[in-house]
Design an enzyme around this catalytic site. Structure first.
Site, short mmCIF file in Angstrom:
data_model
loop_
_atom_site.label_atom_id
_atom_site.label_comp_id
_atom_site.label_asym_id
_atom_site.label_seq_id
_atom_site.Cartn_x
_atom_site.Cartn_y
_atom_site.Cartn_z
N GLY A 11 0.78 -1.23 0.00
CA GLY A 11 0.00 0.00 0.00
C GLY A 11 0.80 1.28 0.00
O GLY A 11 0.33 2.30 0.50
N SER A 12 2.01 1.26 -0.58
CA SER A 12 2.78 2.51 -0.58
C SER A 12 2.16 3.57 -1.49
O SER A 12 2.25 4.76 -1.21
CB SER A 12 4.25 2.26 -0.94
OG SER A 12 4.40 1.97 -2.30
N ASN A 13 1.51 3.14 -2.57
CA ASN A 13 0.81 4.13 -3.40
C ASN A 13 -0.42 4.68 -2.67
O ASN A 13 -0.72 5.87 -2.79
CB ASN A 13 0.39 3.51 -4.75
CG ASN A 13 1.52 3.55 -5.76
OD1 ASN A 13 1.86 4.60 -6.28
ND2 ASN A 13 2.14 2.40 -5.99
N LYS A 90 -6.18 -8.35 -8.53
CA LYS A 90 -7.36 -9.10 -8.98
C LYS A 90 -8.04 -8.32 -10.08
O LYS A 90 -8.07 -7.08 -10.06
CB LYS A 90 -8.27 -9.27 -7.76
CG LYS A 90 -9.60 -9.85 -8.01
CD LYS A 90 -9.83 -11.11 -7.20
CE LYS A 90 -11.04 -11.86 -7.72
NZ LYS A 90 -10.89 -12.31 -9.11
N ASN A 106 -5.54 2.96 -12.87
CA ASN A 106 -4.54 2.01 -12.38
C ASN A 106 -3.16 2.64 -12.54
O ASN A 106 -2.95 3.44 -13.45
CB ASN A 106 -4.61 0.70 -13.17
CG ASN A 106 -3.60 -0.33 -12.66
OD1 ASN A 106 -3.43 -0.50 -11.46
ND2 ASN A 106 -2.95 -1.02 -13.58
N HIS A 108 0.75 1.52 -13.21
CA HIS A 108 1.55 0.36 -13.64
C HIS A 108 3.03 0.76 -13.65
O HIS A 108 3.37 1.83 -14.15
CB HIS A 108 1.11 -0.09 -15.04
CG HIS A 108 1.80 -1.34 -15.49
ND1 HIS A 108 1.45 -2.59 -15.01
CD2 HIS A 108 2.84 -1.55 -16.33
CE1 HIS A 108 2.24 -3.50 -15.55
NE2 HIS A 108 3.09 -2.90 -16.36
N ASP A 149 -4.15 -3.82 -18.22
CA ASP A 149 -3.10 -2.85 -18.61
C ASP A 149 -3.28 -2.27 -20.02
O ASP A 149 -2.31 -1.81 -20.62
CB ASP A 149 -1.70 -3.49 -18.50
CG ASP A 149 -1.36 -3.93 -17.09
OD1 ASP A 149 -1.87 -3.31 -16.15
OD2 ASP A 149 -0.59 -4.89 -16.94
N GLU A 178 6.01 6.65 -9.23
CA GLU A 178 4.60 6.29 -9.04
C GLU A 178 3.97 7.18 -7.96
O GLU A 178 2.86 7.69 -8.13
CB GLU A 178 4.46 4.83 -8.61
CG GLU A 178 4.89 3.83 -9.66
CD GLU A 178 4.72 2.40 -9.17
OE1 GLU A 178 3.71 2.11 -8.50
OE2 GLU A 178 5.60 1.57 -9.45
C1 GRF Z 1 3.32 -0.77 -7.65
O1 GRF Z 1 4.56 -0.93 -8.27
C2 GRF Z 1 2.24 -0.57 -8.67
O2 GRF Z 1 2.67 0.07 -9.81
C3 GRF Z 1 1.89 -1.98 -9.01
O3 GRF Z 1 1.98 -2.69 -7.82
C4 GRF Z 1 2.88 -2.02 -6.94
C5 GRF Z 1 2.11 -1.74 -5.68
O4 GRF Z 1 2.91 -1.23 -4.66
N1 GRF Z 1 0.63 -2.03 -9.71
P1 GRF Z 1 2.24 -0.62 -3.35
O5 GRF Z 1 1.36 -1.70 -2.75
O6 GRF Z 1 1.45 0.59 -3.74
O7 GRF Z 1 3.39 -0.29 -2.47
#
Ligand code: GRF
Length: 204
Positions: A11-13, A90, A106, A108, A149, A178
């Site tokens: 969940g870093s994003n 998923k 999304n 990527h 994608d 990201e």
């Molecule tokens: C990220 O690299 C994102 O691009 C990909 O999965 C990874 C998720 O990382 N779809 P996080 O869980 O957000 O840290």
């Protein structure tokens, strides 16, 4: 704008999105977190922030139909206007894609349409980028359609691949990008600055 984040992993994003909201860079709220993985760090993060968080997987339901109905009900109950997939492994049910057409994003960790599609997730992506010997890598934010994608690209940012980069060093550099671009794109949606004409999408 009410955002639902769907995440399967650390969940870093998701954290980057929350930081952007806290710092006033993203005029939105995350009002729902959904994960298909009961161990996801993203679930803990949501709970620590008092964000409604649900572990939801088809395995918990007698039928796919019942699962989809529950997912749709959650999205409706939390008045979700936009869904941000953030490391969600998923496939989003087609009924949900139809209902939220052009309102599911999304992120990527590669420059689509290269290095995407089924099986291209996590370290597999960065390993493929290094193996291909490409000199430019990056991250892509795109709209989600029925194919993995393949939805219209909204924004990309690049970095150079250096001779001593490995899949691991590249992953870290791309992750940093990201965390920059996902909140920026979400902010553009929140401010209605995104123009969508079929596959052509611009931030104005
Ligand atoms: C990220 O690299 C994102 O691009 C990909 O999965 C990874 C998720 O990382 N779809 P996080 O869980 O957000 O840290």
């Amino acid at each position: 704008m009410n955002i639902a984040v769907f995440a399967s992993g650390r969940g870093s994003n998701f954290q980057a999105i929350l930081n952007a909201i806290d710092e006033g860079r993203l005029p939105a709220r995350v009002t729902l977190l959904v994960s298909n993985n009961s161990d996801a760090g993203a679930l803990d993060l949501a709970r620590s922030q008092n964000i409604p968080a649900f572990h939801l997987s088809p395995k918990q339901f007698a039928s796919e139909e019942a699962y989809v109905q529950q997912l749709l009900a959650l999205l409706q109950q939390h008045n979700i206007e936009l869904i941000a997939l953030a490391g969600y492994l998923k496939k989003v049910p087609s009924v949900v894609i139809e209902r939220y057409r052009n309102r599911i994003l999304n992120i990527h960790p590669a420059l689509l349409p290269s290095f995407g599609g089924p099986g291209m997730y996590g370290h597999h992506v960065h390993e493929a980028v290094i193996a291909a010997g490409v000199k430019v890598a990056g991250a892509t934010v795109h709209l989600v359609d029925e194919e993995y994608d393949r939805g219209p690209i909204v924004h990309q940012k690049t970095i150079n691949v250096l001779s001593d980069d490995t899949a691991e060093t590249l992953a870290l550099k791309v992750l940093k990008i990201e965390h920059e671009i996902y909140p920026e794109v979400l902010a553009a949606f929140a401010r209605s600055r995104v123009k969508i004409e079929g596959r052509k999408v611009w931030i104005q």
